[in-house]
Design a protein around this motif. Structure first.
Motif, PDB file in Angstrom:
ATOM      1  N   TRP A  69     -21.777 -23.465 106.752  1.00 45.43           N
ATOM      2  CA  TRP A  69     -22.334 -22.281 106.205  1.00 45.43           C
ATOM      3  C   TRP A  69     -23.718 -22.085 106.886  1.00 45.43           C
ATOM      4  O   TRP A  69     -24.763 -22.678 106.366  1.00 45.43           O
ATOM      5  CB  TRP A  69     -22.343 -21.950 104.832  1.00 45.43           C
ATOM      6  CG  TRP A  69     -22.886 -20.976 104.263  1.00 45.43           C
ATOM      7  CD1 TRP A  69     -23.081 -19.544 104.860  1.00 45.43           C
ATOM      8  CD2 TRP A  69     -23.575 -20.679 103.202  1.00 45.43           C
ATOM      9  NE1 TRP A  69     -23.703 -18.635 104.113  1.00 45.43           N
ATOM     10  CE2 TRP A  69     -24.430 -19.238 103.006  1.00 45.43           C
ATOM     11  CE3 TRP A  69     -24.067 -21.560 101.992  1.00 45.43           C
ATOM     12  CZ2 TRP A  69     -25.088 -18.957 101.924  1.00 45.43           C
ATOM     13  CZ3 TRP A  69     -24.820 -21.125 101.006  1.00 45.43           C
ATOM     14  CH2 TRP A  69     -25.310 -19.839 100.794  1.00 45.43           C
ATOM     15  N   TRP A  70     -23.894 -21.192 107.813  1.00 49.36           N
ATOM     16  CA  TRP A  70     -25.172 -20.778 108.302  1.00 49.36           C
ATOM     17  C   TRP A  70     -26.025 -19.783 107.365  1.00 49.36           C
ATOM     18  O   TRP A  70     -25.479 -18.428 107.500  1.00 49.36           O
ATOM     19  CB  TRP A  70     -25.130 -20.365 109.838  1.00 49.36           C
ATOM     20  CG  TRP A  70     -26.575 -20.350 110.598  1.00 49.36           C
ATOM     21  CD1 TRP A  70     -27.629 -20.429 110.071  1.00 49.36           C
ATOM     22  CD2 TRP A  70     -26.721 -19.643 111.777  1.00 49.36           C
ATOM     23  NE1 TRP A  70     -28.819 -20.025 111.041  1.00 49.36           N
ATOM     24  CE2 TRP A  70     -28.076 -19.226 111.866  1.00 49.36           C
ATOM     25  CE3 TRP A  70     -25.872 -18.902 112.725  1.00 49.36           C
ATOM     26  CZ2 TRP A  70     -28.714 -18.868 112.950  1.00 49.36           C
ATOM     27  CZ3 TRP A  70     -26.448 -18.277 113.864  1.00 49.36           C
ATOM     28  CH2 TRP A  70     -27.870 -18.264 113.821  1.00 49.36           C
ATOM     29  N   ILE A  71     -26.885 -19.972 106.861  1.00 48.09           N
ATOM     30  CA  ILE A  71     -27.664 -19.168 105.877  1.00 48.09           C
ATOM     31  C   ILE A  71     -28.506 -18.323 106.715  1.00 48.09           C
ATOM     32  O   ILE A  71     -29.671 -19.034 107.462  1.00 48.09           O
ATOM     33  CB  ILE A  71     -28.307 -19.873 104.650  1.00 48.09           C
ATOM     34  CG1 ILE A  71     -27.421 -20.923 103.740  1.00 48.09           C
ATOM     35  CG2 ILE A  71     -29.087 -18.962 103.782  1.00 48.09           C
ATOM     36  CD1 ILE A  71     -28.040 -21.633 102.865  1.00 48.09           C
ATOM     37  N   ARG A  72     -28.612 -17.006 106.415  1.00 46.29           N
ATOM     38  CA  ARG A  72     -29.635 -16.026 106.960  1.00 46.29           C
ATOM     39  C   ARG A  72     -30.212 -15.365 105.896  1.00 46.29           C
ATOM     40  O   ARG A  72     -30.884 -15.939 105.051  1.00 46.29           O
ATOM     41  CB  ARG A  72     -28.945 -15.307 107.965  1.00 46.29           C
ATOM     42  CG  ARG A  72     -28.777 -15.862 109.375  1.00 46.29           C
ATOM     43  CD  ARG A  72     -27.338 -16.529 109.408  1.00 46.29           C
ATOM     44  NE  ARG A  72     -26.598 -15.431 109.740  1.00 46.29           N
ATOM     45  CZ  ARG A  72     -26.214 -14.989 111.264  1.00 46.29           C
ATOM     46  NH1 ARG A  72     -26.813 -15.724 112.216  1.00 46.29           N
ATOM     47  NH2 ARG A  72     -25.347 -14.077 111.446  1.00 46.29           N
ATOM     48  N   ALA A 117     -19.275 -15.278 103.742  1.00 42.23           N
ATOM     49  CA  ALA A 117     -19.327 -16.555 104.408  1.00 42.23           C
ATOM     50  C   ALA A 117     -19.085 -17.691 103.545  1.00 42.23           C
ATOM     51  O   ALA A 117     -18.099 -18.682 104.049  1.00 42.23           O
ATOM     52  CB  ALA A 117     -20.470 -16.469 105.475  1.00 42.23           C
ATOM     53  N   HIS A 122     -30.149 -24.158 107.085  1.00 43.18           N
ATOM     54  CA  HIS A 122     -30.850 -22.935 107.377  1.00 43.18           C
ATOM     55  C   HIS A 122     -31.977 -23.270 108.662  1.00 43.18           C
ATOM     56  O   HIS A 122     -32.431 -24.243 108.581  1.00 43.18           O
ATOM     57  CB  HIS A 122     -31.758 -22.418 106.245  1.00 43.18           C
ATOM     58  CG  HIS A 122     -32.906 -21.217 106.575  1.00 43.18           C
ATOM     59  ND1 HIS A 122     -34.119 -21.371 106.879  1.00 43.18           N
ATOM     60  CD2 HIS A 122     -32.521 -19.948 106.226  1.00 43.18           C
ATOM     61  CE1 HIS A 122     -34.602 -20.194 107.111  1.00 43.18           C
ATOM     62  NE2 HIS A 122     -33.792 -19.214 106.546  1.00 43.18           N
ATOM     63  N   TRP A 176     -20.902 -17.431 109.141  1.00 48.37           N
ATOM     64  CA  TRP A 176     -22.128 -16.806 108.822  1.00 48.37           C
ATOM     65  C   TRP A 176     -21.838 -15.541 108.409  1.00 48.37           C
ATOM     66  O   TRP A 176     -20.808 -14.933 108.775  1.00 48.37           O
ATOM     67  CB  TRP A 176     -22.947 -16.939 109.874  1.00 48.37           C
ATOM     68  CG  TRP A 176     -22.703 -16.301 111.115  1.00 48.37           C
ATOM     69  CD1 TRP A 176     -22.746 -15.047 111.317  1.00 48.37           C
ATOM     70  CD2 TRP A 176     -22.488 -17.069 112.452  1.00 48.37           C
ATOM     71  NE1 TRP A 176     -22.502 -14.643 113.001  1.00 48.37           N
ATOM     72  CE2 TRP A 176     -22.277 -16.002 113.495  1.00 48.37           C
ATOM     73  CE3 TRP A 176     -22.549 -18.116 112.653  1.00 48.37           C
ATOM     74  CZ2 TRP A 176     -21.947 -16.276 114.620  1.00 48.37           C
ATOM     75  CZ3 TRP A 176     -22.364 -18.483 114.135  1.00 48.37           C
ATOM     76  CH2 TRP A 176     -22.136 -17.443 115.074  1.00 48.37           C
ATOM     77  N   ASN A 177     -22.625 -14.671 107.675  1.00 44.43           N
ATOM     78  CA  ASN A 177     -22.610 -13.420 107.566  1.00 44.43           C
ATOM     79  C   ASN A 177     -23.590 -12.373 108.669  1.00 44.43           C
ATOM     80  O   ASN A 177     -24.745 -12.935 109.060  1.00 44.43           O
ATOM     81  CB  ASN A 177     -23.179 -12.915 106.103  1.00 44.43           C
ATOM     82  CG  ASN A 177     -22.231 -13.646 105.013  1.00 44.43           C
ATOM     83  OD1 ASN A 177     -21.194 -13.120 105.140  1.00 44.43           O
ATOM     84  ND2 ASN A 177     -22.887 -14.226 104.054  1.00 44.43           N
ATOM     85  N   ASP A 224     -26.249 -14.305 118.134  1.00 39.80           N
ATOM     86  CA  ASP A 224     -25.038 -14.696 117.309  1.00 39.80           C
ATOM     87  C   ASP A 224     -23.747 -14.579 118.231  1.00 39.80           C
ATOM     88  O   ASP A 224     -22.934 -15.389 118.024  1.00 39.80           O
ATOM     89  CB  ASP A 224     -24.841 -13.708 116.121  1.00 39.80           C
ATOM     90  CG  ASP A 224     -25.931 -13.918 115.144  1.00 39.80           C
ATOM     91  OD1 ASP A 224     -26.804 -14.976 115.260  1.00 39.80           O
ATOM     92  OD2 ASP A 224     -26.001 -13.210 114.051  1.00 39.80           O
ATOM     93  N   SER A 276     -17.491 -14.543 111.352  1.00 37.96           N
ATOM     94  CA  SER A 276     -18.629 -13.895 110.792  1.00 37.96           C
ATOM     95  C   SER A 276     -18.100 -12.868 109.806  1.00 37.96           C
ATOM     96  O   SER A 276     -17.122 -12.460 110.014  1.00 37.96           O
ATOM     97  CB  SER A 276     -19.436 -13.041 111.765  1.00 37.96           C
ATOM     98  OG  SER A 276     -18.871 -12.184 112.575  1.00 37.96           O
TER      99      SER A 276
END
Length: 462
Positions: free
Chosen positions: A5-8, A18, A32, A94-95, A106, A122
């Motif tokens: 899970w890629w946090i933004r 996500a 992150h 990811w979101n 992305d 996404s």
């Protein structure tokens, strides 16, 4: 199997599409990246302070579920694939985000990972309506708020928010990431040491005392504020205009960092009913949407006038006036109160934001970009869309033609919205101290307004 899970800008567990999808896959590894992307400016000082504490809070929440939060730095197109390979991840989720330089990254990363047989998905987690879903009849973007807001209200309603992911679990194996055991990130001390290396907290001097006293970054702080908005919204339409009253929700930094879901905020406002207060609040949520709609279609919103005729406008290069404005010593009570509030707590009441921005760009005729850059560095809720969008709106260089002749008179604004002087006395106490001589105004409000209108008229008529 491990899913990354890629946090933004989605630092929450509740209603996080996500994260929900990653948890459904099985084992979750959160990451992150302190990104370096061409065309994306670094966060300002106040936002860095907030992000530090928000990441710390999120790591603590994930730790309770055995999910590590890995911290990386650099180019995400290099860092994410390297992490995938190191931990043998089968999916990256990811979101979505909406500023063009980030969308390009992305898209390239999604294509690259898929060529390596990694599943990439996404999700929609930051806005109520993604920018491309709201369009005019001819398929173009909206440039005026009212029809945009009407289109949003007439479109598919915001979805019902989801809760916490169940179950949520981290990897069971001793995987490695960037030379460290992934499970070392589950130790609070190791995580905090690595987070501190990013250097986001002020030290010499430590200017964040007021921020610490007034804010609780992280999902828990955001949800605590969210839990109280129903009571606020009954009189919100009137109270939100009074800077001396506790009439606003103060949710903006929590929305900015995705610590609360906009869908959950919208649904919570519906519980307050359809009265004037709740409807006014929902209109402000749609104003946030409009700012992102415009940034999506105008990626250089922070650097270029939306209305090109203002490229020839005669802005004044007055460093002394700019510094007086920044430091809250213009001699104009409401302006000085707002600027001192900003410096002290990293936030400013919205009505006062309009006043100080109008004063800088119209009474002092200093370029809106100088004000936008100062807000970018000092606001805890400064984001890529709202900050430049609102500055251009006030300055008159944005889409809406009307604000070029709208000059907020700070004295009349104080009479109307702070008639007892509660707000001004809180931040400019010398106004009540007879032994302290109040500095004279650095500009005549009425005369500078006339000069500004004449200068603006020459541009708009050209």
């Amino acid at each position: 199997m491990t899913t990354i899970w890629w946090i933004r800008d989605d630092l929450r567990l509740h209603d996080n599409p996500a994260l929900l999808a990653a948890a459904a896959d099985g084992e979750v590894l959160a990451v992150h990246v302190d990104e370096e992307i061409r065309g994306v400016r670094p966060l300002g000082g106040a936002a860095r302070w907030w992000l530090h504490h928000s990441l710390s809070a999120l790591a603590g929440s994930l730790r309770e579920h055995g999910v590590p939060l890995v911290l990386l730095s650099g180019d995400p197109e290099q860092q994410i694939p390297a992490l995938v390979e190191e931990v043998h991840a089968t999916a990256v989720l990811w979101n979505r985000r909406y500023h063009e330089p980030k969308r390009v990254v992305d898209a390239r990363l999604k294509a690259s990972l898929r060529t390596g047989n990694v599943r990439v998905e996404s999700f929609d987690g930051y806005l109520l309506h993604e920018p491309w879903t709201i369009a005019t009849q001819d398929g173009g973007p909206y440039k005026v708020y009212s029809p945009f807001a009407r289109a949003c209200r007439e479109s598919t309603p915001p979805r019902s928010p989801d809760g916490l992911p169940e179950p949520l679990a981290g990897p069971h194996l001793e995987l490695r990431a960037s030379g460290q055991e992934v499970h070392s990130w589950l130790r609070e001390e190791a995580f905090e040491q690595e987070l501190a290396r990013r250097g986001w907290l002020p030290t010499a001097p430590d200017w964040a005392g007021g921020l610490r006293e007034n804010w609780t970054p992280g999902e828990a702080g955001g949800r605590e504020r969210l839990a109280h908005i129903t009571d606020l919204l009954a009189d919100y339409a009137e109270d939100r205009e009074r800077p001396g009253a506790a009439g606003t929700t103060s949710l903006s930094p929590h929305l900015r960092f995705g610590e609360v879901s906009p869908h959950e905020v919208w649904q919570e406002s519906l519980r307050a009913g359809r009265g004037k207060g709740p409807e006014t609040f929902r209109s402000e949520l749609l104003w946030r949407e409009f700012a992102w709609h415009r940034l999506f279609h105008l990626p250089d919103l922070a650097t270029r006038n939306v209305r090109p005729q203002f490229d020839a406008f005669d802005w004044r290069d007055d460093e002394d006036a700019l510094r007086a404005w920044q430091q809250g010593r213009t001699g104009i009570d409401l302006v000085d109160a707002g600027m001192r509030e900003l410096w002290a707590i990293g936030w400013m009441h919205n009505r006062v934001r309009l006043v100080v921005a109008s004063f800088l760009t119209k009474n002092l005729r200093v370029h809106w970009r100088r004000g936008e850059e100062w807000f970018w560095d000092t606001l805890v809720d400064a984001d890529e869309a709202a900050n430049p969008f609102n500055w251009q709106w006030v300055a008159g260089t944005g889409d809406d033609a009307a604000p070029y002749f709208r000059v907020f008179n700070p004295e009349r604004q104080q009479e109307r919205f702070d008639p007892q002087g509660e707000y001004v006395r809180r931040w400019v106490p010398e106004v009540d101290n007879e032994s302290t001589e109040r500095a004279a105004p650095i500009v005549d409000v009425k005369a500078s307004r006339r000069d500004a209108l004449a200068a603006y008229a020459s541009i708009t008529q050209s």
